[in-house]
Design an enzyme around this catalytic site. Structure first.
Site, PDB file in Angstrom:
ATOM      1  CE  LYS A  76      10.000 -12.285  49.725  1.00 36.12           C
ATOM      2  NZ  LYS A  76       8.714 -11.913  50.217  1.00 36.12           N
TER       3      LYS A  76
HETATM    4  C1  LIG Z   1       7.445 -12.912  50.425  1.00 34.34           C
HETATM    5  C2  LIG Z   1       7.139 -14.360  50.529  1.00 34.34           C
HETATM    6  C3  LIG Z   1       5.937 -14.890  50.035  1.00 34.34           C
HETATM    7  C4  LIG Z   1       4.820 -14.050  49.521  1.00 34.34           C
HETATM    8  O1  LIG Z   1       5.164 -13.221  48.475  1.00 34.34           O
HETATM    9  P1  LIG Z   1       4.118 -12.050  48.077  1.00 34.34           P
HETATM   10  O2  LIG Z   1       4.637 -11.531  46.793  1.00 34.34           O
HETATM   11  O3  LIG Z   1       4.183 -11.051  49.197  1.00 34.34           O
HETATM   12  O4  LIG Z   1       2.782 -12.674  47.973  1.00 34.34           O
HETATM   13  C5  LIG Z   1       5.762 -16.257  50.095  1.00 34.34           C
HETATM   14  N1  LIG Z   1       6.699 -17.074  50.603  1.00 34.34           N
HETATM   15  C6  LIG Z   1       7.854 -16.602  51.083  1.00 34.34           C
HETATM   16  C7  LIG Z   1       8.872 -17.563  51.588  1.00 34.34           C
HETATM   17  C8  LIG Z   1       8.099 -15.229  51.088  1.00 34.34           C
HETATM   18  O5  LIG Z   1       9.258 -14.777  51.582  1.00 34.34           O
END
Ligand SMILES: *Cc1c(COP(=O)(O)O)cnc(C)c1O
Length: 375
Positions: free
Chosen positions: A182
């Site tokens: 992210k």
């Molecule tokens: C990365 C992501 C998640 C999950 O995030 P985590 O921190 O890995 O649990 C949920 N929804 C979307 C759209 C994502 O890109």
């Protein structure tokens, strides 16, 4: 030539040293760095209460619990997301109601949301795919008119804004991810932006085994909380990322612009919305013109890999996974999400890239796709 992955975190030496300091401090789980990170995130979110967790998935699940959403309740969401979005709704025993996406923005179609509302609908869970925000004005207008709650799956939205207001600084409950891929990372982690201080006590119980501690050293448990706290090691990484957030976003926008000016239009790729104002350009995702290509997406990815370029796929439409098919969804239910899910490819885009890297990707796109075009 060096391999160019589709993403890579940018971590500076001060952050690495800061993590070493946490490791040497004798306190490596949740502690002062978590508190500090929460305070800085709260400042970013306009003073709203923010709490961090081990993942955004855990944050979304706790958000559903905070709103008392469970069996018999419906949550409207998009099938074009990471599967966490649907799974958390199933985890709390509620019913996901998928609606199709808008073919241009690739985000949940808000007209379809409105059409899917029933007396059982409790919440809407939108996703800002690739960091392009869902229209917050229309979203909250719908929520208000139908007295629905919103849990923003803003996993990809850190650094994005709506009409100048940072995502996370307004709206209902907002879940943001700090997963390694992210825009701002803690390796694994996430945060939930709460409505007000009254939610904090229950949130904290749900985050860590339901435990409430008393000044005399005693404790009590009155809800079956889970285990979703963030470590100080992870929080220290996040603290080292926050000062760069705007620079990261600016760099991503610059790289995205460069893609727009260097991808050969003759390749027939369907490009994402050219938004350089709201989106944080979490990903750059063209759609392959599969009907005009002699090669499959898998072959495209393989040929790019041979040219030392990493390509991701985010995401196949979730309703076609075995679990969701067993629950009744099928091919043809959401034509736009399915079409995008079959064709989408994620090109390299991360702050450590150069404009020359973008040009290298674009040259490889031409080298791989031109000879594969039919007619
Ligand atoms: C990365 C992501 C998640 C999950 O995030 P985590 O921190 O890995 O649990 C949920 N929804 C979307 C759209 C994502 O890109």
């Amino acid at each position: 030539m060096e391999f160019l992955p589709f993403t890579r975190p940018t971590i500076d030496e001060a952050t690495i040293q800061g993590v070493v300091d946490v490791l040497r401090s004798g306190w490596i789980t949740s502690g002062p760095r978590v508190k500090q990170f929460e305070a800085e995130l709260s400042a970013y979110c306009g003073g709203r209460p923010v709490r961090v967790l081990s993942s955004a998935t855990a944050g979304m699940e706790i958000a559903l619990q905070l709103l008392d959403i469970g069996p018999g309740d419906e949550v409207i969401t998009t099938p074009l997301s990471w599967v966490a979005t649907g799974n958390v709704i199933l985890h709390v025993g509620a019913t996901p109601v998928f609606v199709d996406v808008d073919p241009i923005t690739r985000n949940i179609d808000l007209d379809a949301v409105e059409a899917a509302i029933t007396p059982r609908t409790k919440a809407i869970m939108p996703v800002d795919l690739a960091g392009l925000p869902v229209d917050r004005d229309r979203l909250y207008d719908i929520a208000e008119r139908h007295t629905l709650r919103v849990i923003e799956d803003a996993a990809q939205s850190m650094g994005a804004n709506w009409q100048g207001k940072p995502i996370g600084s307004f709206g209902d409950l907002i879940s943001i991810s700090f997963h390694a891929n992210k825009n701002l990372t803690t390796s694994e982690g996430g945060c939930l932006v709460l409505n007000d201080e009254s939610q904090v006590a229950l949130f904290e119980k749900l985050r860590l085994q339901g435990v409430v501690r008393f000044a005399d050293g005693g404790m009590d448990v009155d809800v079956a909380g889970g285990k979703a706290n963030l470590t100080d090691i992870a929080a220290r990484i996040g603290l080292g990322q926050l000062p760069y957030l705007q620079a990261f976003t600016d760099k991503r926008r610059e790289l995205a612009r460069h893609y727009f000016s260097h991808i050969d239009p003759a390749l027939g790729l369907e490009l994402p919305v050219a938004d350089f104002e709201h989106s944080n350009w979490h990903m750059f995702q063209p759609l392959l013109p599969l009907q005009r290509l002699k090669i499959s997406r898998g072959e495209f990815i393989e040929q790019m890999k041979q040219r030392q370029i990493g390509i991701g796929v985010h995401y196949p439409a979730m309703h076609l996974f075995t679990l969701y098919r067993k629950l009744g969804w099928k091919q043809g239910d959401f034509p736009h999400a399915e079409r995008i899910g079959q064709r989408t490819v994620t090109l390299p885009l991360f702050p450590g890239m150069s404009l020359a890297d973008v040009e290298r990707v674009c040259e490889s796109l031409s080298a791989v796709l031109r000879p594969a075009l039919i007619g």
